[in-house]
Motif scaffolding. Structure first.
Motif, PDB file in Angstrom:
ATOM      1  N   MET A   1       0.837  -1.163   0.000  1.00 57.52           N
ATOM      2  CA  MET A   1       0.000   0.000   0.000  1.00 57.52           C
ATOM      3  C   MET A   1       0.895   1.243   0.000  1.00 57.52           C
ATOM      4  O   MET A   1       1.767   1.383   0.833  1.00 57.52           O
ATOM      5  N   LEU A   2       0.667   2.150  -0.919  1.00 59.83           N
ATOM      6  CA  LEU A   2       1.454   3.369  -1.021  1.00 59.83           C
ATOM      7  C   LEU A   2       0.775   4.502  -0.261  1.00 59.83           C
ATOM      8  O   LEU A   2      -0.451   4.633  -0.278  1.00 59.83           O
ATOM      9  N   HIS A   3       1.584   5.305   0.411  1.00 59.75           N
ATOM     10  CA  HIS A   3       1.078   6.464   1.135  1.00 59.75           C
ATOM     11  C   HIS A   3       1.500   7.725   0.408  1.00 59.75           C
ATOM     12  O   HIS A   3       2.610   7.813  -0.100  1.00 59.75           O
ATOM     13  N   THR A   4       0.618   8.680   0.346  1.00 58.62           N
ATOM     14  CA  THR A   4       0.920   9.960  -0.275  1.00 58.62           C
ATOM     15  C   THR A   4       1.066  11.002   0.819  1.00 58.62           C
ATOM     16  O   THR A   4       0.194  11.144   1.678  1.00 58.62           O
ATOM     17  N   TYR A   5       2.177  11.719   0.797  1.00 63.32           N
ATOM     18  CA  TYR A   5       2.435  12.749   1.790  1.00 63.32           C
ATOM     19  C   TYR A   5       2.507  14.100   1.097  1.00 63.32           C
ATOM     20  O   TYR A   5       3.047  14.215   0.008  1.00 63.32           O
ATOM     21  N   ARG A   6       1.952  15.107   1.747  1.00 63.61           N
ATOM     22  CA  ARG A   6       2.028  16.468   1.228  1.00 63.61           C
ATOM     23  C   ARG A   6       3.051  17.258   2.037  1.00 63.61           C
ATOM     24  O   ARG A   6       3.078  17.164   3.258  1.00 63.61           O
ATOM     25  N   LYS A   7       3.839  18.030   1.341  1.00 62.49           N
ATOM     26  CA  LYS A   7       4.811  18.872   2.015  1.00 62.49           C
ATOM     27  C   LYS A   7       4.077  20.089   2.583  1.00 62.49           C
ATOM     28  O   LYS A   7       3.312  20.737   1.892  1.00 62.49           O
ATOM     29  N   THR A   8       4.294  20.374   3.857  1.00 64.67           N
ATOM     30  CA  THR A   8       3.654  21.519   4.491  1.00 64.67           C
ATOM     31  C   THR A   8       4.716  22.469   5.023  1.00 64.67           C
ATOM     32  O   THR A   8       5.880  22.101   5.178  1.00 64.67           O
ATOM     33  N   ALA A   9       4.311  23.655   5.326  1.00 64.66           N
ATOM     34  CA  ALA A   9       5.226  24.657   5.871  1.00 64.66           C
ATOM     35  C   ALA A   9       5.593  24.295   7.313  1.00 64.66           C
ATOM     36  O   ALA A   9       4.815  23.666   8.028  1.00 64.66           O
ATOM     37  N   LEU A  10       6.765  24.709   7.716  1.00 64.81           N
ATOM     38  CA  LEU A  10       7.197  24.470   9.082  1.00 64.81           C
ATOM     39  C   LEU A  10       6.444  25.399  10.027  1.00 64.81           C
ATOM     40  O   LEU A  10       6.148  26.542   9.694  1.00 64.81           O
ATOM     41  N   ILE A  11       6.139  24.899  11.193  1.00 60.56           N
ATOM     42  CA  ILE A  11       5.422  25.672  12.196  1.00 60.56           C
ATOM     43  C   ILE A  11       6.366  25.914  13.366  1.00 60.56           C
ATOM     44  O   ILE A  11       6.939  24.976  13.915  1.00 60.56           O
ATOM     45  N   GLU A  12       6.519  27.182  13.717  1.00 62.08           N
ATOM     46  CA  GLU A  12       7.329  27.502  14.882  1.00 62.08           C
ATOM     47  C   GLU A  12       6.409  27.601  16.090  1.00 62.08           C
ATOM     48  O   GLU A  12       5.366  28.251  16.022  1.00 62.08           O
ATOM     49  N   ALA A  13       6.782  26.963  17.157  1.00 61.61           N
ATOM     50  CA  ALA A  13       5.939  26.950  18.355  1.00 61.61           C
ATOM     51  C   ALA A  13       6.782  27.284  19.581  1.00 61.61           C
ATOM     52  O   ALA A  13       7.995  27.100  19.591  1.00 61.61           O
ATOM     53  N   GLU A  14       6.105  27.779  20.590  1.00 65.99           N
ATOM     54  CA  GLU A  14       6.758  28.121  21.843  1.00 65.99           C
ATOM     55  C   GLU A  14       5.906  27.571  22.974  1.00 65.99           C
ATOM     56  O   GLU A  14       4.686  27.733  22.969  1.00 65.99           O
ATOM     57  N   GLN A  15       6.536  26.905  23.920  1.00 61.08           N
ATOM     58  CA  GLN A  15       5.790  26.348  25.037  1.00 61.08           C
ATOM     59  C   GLN A  15       5.588  27.425  26.101  1.00 61.08           C
ATOM     60  O   GLN A  15       6.522  28.149  26.469  1.00 61.08           O
ATOM     61  N   PHE A  16       4.365  27.550  26.578  1.00 62.73           N
ATOM     62  CA  PHE A  16       4.050  28.553  27.601  1.00 62.73           C
ATOM     63  C   PHE A  16       4.575  28.078  28.941  1.00 62.73           C
ATOM     64  O   PHE A  16       4.249  26.993  29.407  1.00 62.73           O
ATOM     65  N   ASP A  17       5.425  28.927  29.571  1.00 62.33           N
ATOM     66  CA  ASP A  17       6.009  28.545  30.852  1.00 62.33           C
ATOM     67  C   ASP A  17       5.471  29.350  32.034  1.00 62.33           C
ATOM     68  O   ASP A  17       5.877  29.140  33.163  1.00 62.33           O
ATOM     69  N   GLY A  18       4.525  30.255  31.763  1.00 63.30           N
ATOM     70  CA  GLY A  18       3.909  31.016  32.841  1.00 63.30           C
ATOM     71  C   GLY A  18       4.734  32.193  33.324  1.00 63.30           C
ATOM     72  O   GLY A  18       4.423  32.785  34.357  1.00 63.30           O
ATOM     73  N   SER A  19       5.793  32.561  32.600  1.00 63.90           N
ATOM     74  CA  SER A  19       6.626  33.682  33.025  1.00 63.90           C
ATOM     75  C   SER A  19       5.915  35.004  32.752  1.00 63.90           C
ATOM     76  O   SER A  19       5.038  35.104  31.897  1.00 63.90           O
ATOM     77  N   ILE A  20       6.306  36.036  33.494  1.00 59.50           N
ATOM     78  CA  ILE A  20       5.722  37.361  33.328  1.00 59.50           C
ATOM     79  C   ILE A  20       5.964  37.877  31.912  1.00 59.50           C
ATOM     80  O   ILE A  20       5.098  38.527  31.325  1.00 59.50           O
TER      81      ILE A  20
END
Length: 50
Positions: free
Chosen positions: A1-20
């Motif tokens: 079974m062949l899978h088709t993948y689409r190239k997507t843009a990179l997503i930049e994320a930041e984890q919330f640490d609760g700092s002021i």
């Protein structure tokens, strides 16, 4: 079974640490504890509401 993948843009994320710094940067609403022993909650405003 062949899978088709689409190239997507990179997503930049930041984890919330609760700092002021992050609280002021993202305009986060802090909901304090309702009784002793409860934890505080952070609400992030979005385009559709809190």
């Amino acid at each position: 079974m062949l899978h088709t993948y689409r190239k997507t843009a990179l997503i930049e994320a930041e984890q919330f640490d609760g700092s002021i710094k992050q609280i002021t940067r993202y305009k986060v609403h802090i909901v304090g504890p309702t009784s002793r022993g409860d934890t505080s909650y952070f609400l992030l405003p979005t385009k559709k509401g809190i």
